[in-house]
Scaffold this motif. Structure first.
Motif, short mmCIF file in Angstrom:
data_model
loop_
_atom_site.label_atom_id
_atom_site.label_comp_id
_atom_site.label_asym_id
_atom_site.label_seq_id
_atom_site.Cartn_x
_atom_site.Cartn_y
_atom_site.Cartn_z
N TYR A 45 0.89 -0.99 -0.02
CA TYR A 45 -0.01 0.18 0.09
C TYR A 45 0.92 1.10 0.19
CZ TYR A 45 -3.57 3.46 1.36
OH TYR A 45 -4.31 4.57 1.59
N TYR A 77 -1.62 -0.97 -4.64
CA TYR A 77 -2.87 -1.03 -4.02
C TYR A 77 -3.64 -2.32 -4.62
CZ TYR A 77 -2.11 3.86 -3.46
OH TYR A 77 -1.52 5.13 -3.35
N ARG A 136 -4.64 -4.81 -1.10
CA ARG A 136 -6.00 -5.16 -1.21
C ARG A 136 -6.13 -6.90 -0.93
NH1 ARG A 136 -10.44 -7.20 -3.54
NH2 ARG A 136 -12.67 -6.20 -2.69
N ARG A 160 -10.32 -0.63 7.74
CA ARG A 160 -9.91 0.65 7.27
C ARG A 160 -8.93 0.71 6.06
NH1 ARG A 160 -8.13 2.25 11.87
NH2 ARG A 160 -10.20 2.84 12.72
N MET A 161 -7.90 -0.05 6.46
CA MET A 161 -7.03 0.00 5.21
C MET A 161 -7.21 -0.69 3.90
SD MET A 161 -4.47 1.66 6.35
CE MET A 161 -3.32 1.58 4.74
N GLN A 197 -9.44 1.73 2.30
CA GLN A 197 -8.41 2.80 1.50
C GLN A 197 -8.03 2.37 0.40
OE1 GLN A 197 -5.80 4.65 4.21
NE2 GLN A 197 -7.50 5.12 5.75
N ASP A 238 -10.60 2.31 -2.52
CA ASP A 238 -10.75 3.69 -2.81
C ASP A 238 -9.74 4.12 -3.79
OD1 ASP A 238 -12.34 6.20 -2.60
OD2 ASP A 238 -10.48 7.03 -2.02
N LYS A 239 -8.51 3.59 -3.48
CA LYS A 239 -7.40 4.06 -4.38
C LYS A 239 -7.38 3.29 -5.77
CE LYS A 239 -4.87 6.56 -1.33
NZ LYS A 239 -4.40 8.05 -1.96
#
Length: 449
Positions: free
Chosen positions: A308, A313, A317, A335-336, A339, A342-343
């Motif tokens: 990350y 990304y 994931r 949370r990660m 994120q 989203d990236k």
């Protein structure tokens, strides 16, 4: 070419040490550590049989609870915490029995004076751990080193707990002997002010908090054993929590926090103490718990964070999903993962390639100016200035032959005449010098417009 080659070789050598550095960003290091930190609860319930105005009553008073912080040293459920955190359940003191009897009397027979001696009490102690995903696991004490009975500082205030678990996140022990005053330090734990805050929801209360500071001194406890002083803020509930360095390695375990001497029980920040990691390593000697055992959760979680923070990304994931499979619904993992999604779904706009455009424009300009310069050089490669002509006339053993090669119309209208020159038409020059009867070894200077 040799100069260019040497420059590249030196530049490559100077970059190598930086590329080989293993230091993490503070954010990545702390994200690596947080899942391994959990709440430790010592709970003592009781059944009290007491005499209330001649009647025998069985009362269950509210249980006593002591909370602290623990962290996993081994993936198969081995955890380190402070001994005083688990002491009420592991070695209940007589004062705890008296307190529970008094609570029972106040709830069942408030108008009668407490008669602790006549009451019968049955204690039911238990120790359990609450992970940051809310899961509760029972724990047993595998090794215990009690704190020194003093209000000053602790000794080897350590306890080793065991939980029925596998693939847990773990923390690695660092080299506390290499620590120096001023080194950054981070304390992870569950301060009571957060756990009892009325504005936070339940999930926020079971997620470890981080406070930052530095090593501010090296002291000895009342048994003359080393402790590390830190100015990192801490409060009750932080006890037993890990103090980690900027790379997430455990420097030591937070022991008793200092309280104000005025008697009001306030916390004195800047004077908290940490049991060194070397003492933890010594404490584990002879136990089944072995620090440094591989953890499948750590492998996935650390790989995901590394991907990350390097911008990969999709790989991040994938690794986060594996970590979530091994230990579901940890707040940081959830949370990660969000994120990373989203990236992937909303990639940042690609920046305009100014460097490439600049390089192309520079190369094109250089090519154009190079072509113009080459053409000019080719056209003027035999041109000499008037001063050179004068020098040849004055110094050469044979005066150069000067040809005035202007067309007839220009030559006729111009008042300028070159002394001792021979006027010829441009067509004659194109036919070659030999057609004019000039010797091949003679220097010929042609003037034209």
């Amino acid at each position: 070419m040799q100069r260019v080659f040497l420059t590249l070789l030196v530049a490559g050598f100077s970059v190598a040490p930086a590329a080989a550095a293993s230091d993490l960003s503070v954010q990545e290091a702390l994200l690596r550590t947080k899942p391994a930190v959990a709440i430790v609860v010592s709970e003592v319930s009781a059944e009290v049989i007491l005499n209330c105005h001649g009647r025998e009553l069985q009362v269950t008073p509210p249980p006593f609870r002591e909370t602290g912080t623990g962290w996993f040293i081994g993936p198969d459920g081995w955890m380190i915490t402070s001994a005083h955190v688990v002491m009420p359940a592991y070695q209940p003191p007589p004062s705890l029995e008296r307190s529970l009897v008094e609570k029972a009397m106040k709830s069942a027979c408030p108008d009668q004076a407490p008669a602790a001696k006549s009451a019968k009490i049955k204690l039911e102690p238990s120790i359990f751990v609450i992970l940051s995903n809310g899961i509760r696991l029972n724990a047993t004490v595998a090794k215990y080193s009690p704190p020194i009975a003093s209000d000053a500082m602790s000794g080897r205030d350590l306890a080793l707990l065991h939980l029925e678990a596998a693939d847990m996140p773990t923390l690695a022990l660092g080299d506390s002997g290499a620590a120096r005053i001023g080194d950054p330090i981070h304390i992870l734990g569950f301060p009571g002010v957060v756990m009892t805050h009325e504005l936070l929801n339940a999930s926020a209360k079971v997620e470890a908090s981080v406070t930052n500071g530095a090593i501010s001194g090296f002291k000895q406890d009342v048994a003359n054993r080393p402790v590390i002083q830190t100015d990192a803020p801490a409060a009750w509930g932080n006890n037993g929590g890990p103090a980690v360095d900027p790379n997430g390695r455990v420097v030591g375990v937070l022991t008793f926090v200092s309280r104000a001497s005025s008697g009001d029980g306030g916390i004195v920040q800047g004077f908290n103490f940490v049991i060194p990691a070397a003492a933890v390593q010594e404490f584990l000697t002879g136990t089944v718990a072995k620090p440094g055992q591989p953890s499948r959760f750590n492998a996935a979680w650390h790989a995901g964070l590394s991907a990350y923070f390097s911008g990969d990304y999709a790989t991040a994931r994938k690794q986060f999903l594996e970590a979530n499979r091994l230990l579901p619904e940890l707040p940081d993992v959830r949370r990660m993962t969000a994120q990373a999604d989203d990236k992937i779904n909303h990639p940042p706009p690609r920046p305009f390639p100014w460097a490439l455009v600049t390089a192309v424009v520079t190369l094109a300009s250089a090519s154009v100016f190079g072509a113009i310069g080459g053409a000019r050089w080719k056209r003027n490669r035999f041109r000499i200035p008037p001063s050179e002509v004068a020098r040849l006339i004055e110094t050469a053993s044979q005066r150069p032959i000067v040809l005035d090669v202007r067309d007839d119309e220009t030559y006729r209208k111009s008042p300028m005449r070159i002394p001792d020159s021979l006027h010829i038409a441009p067509e004659q020059l194109r036919q070659g010098i030999g057609s004019l009867g000039i010797e091949a070894e003679r220097t010929v200077v042609a003037y034209c417009t």
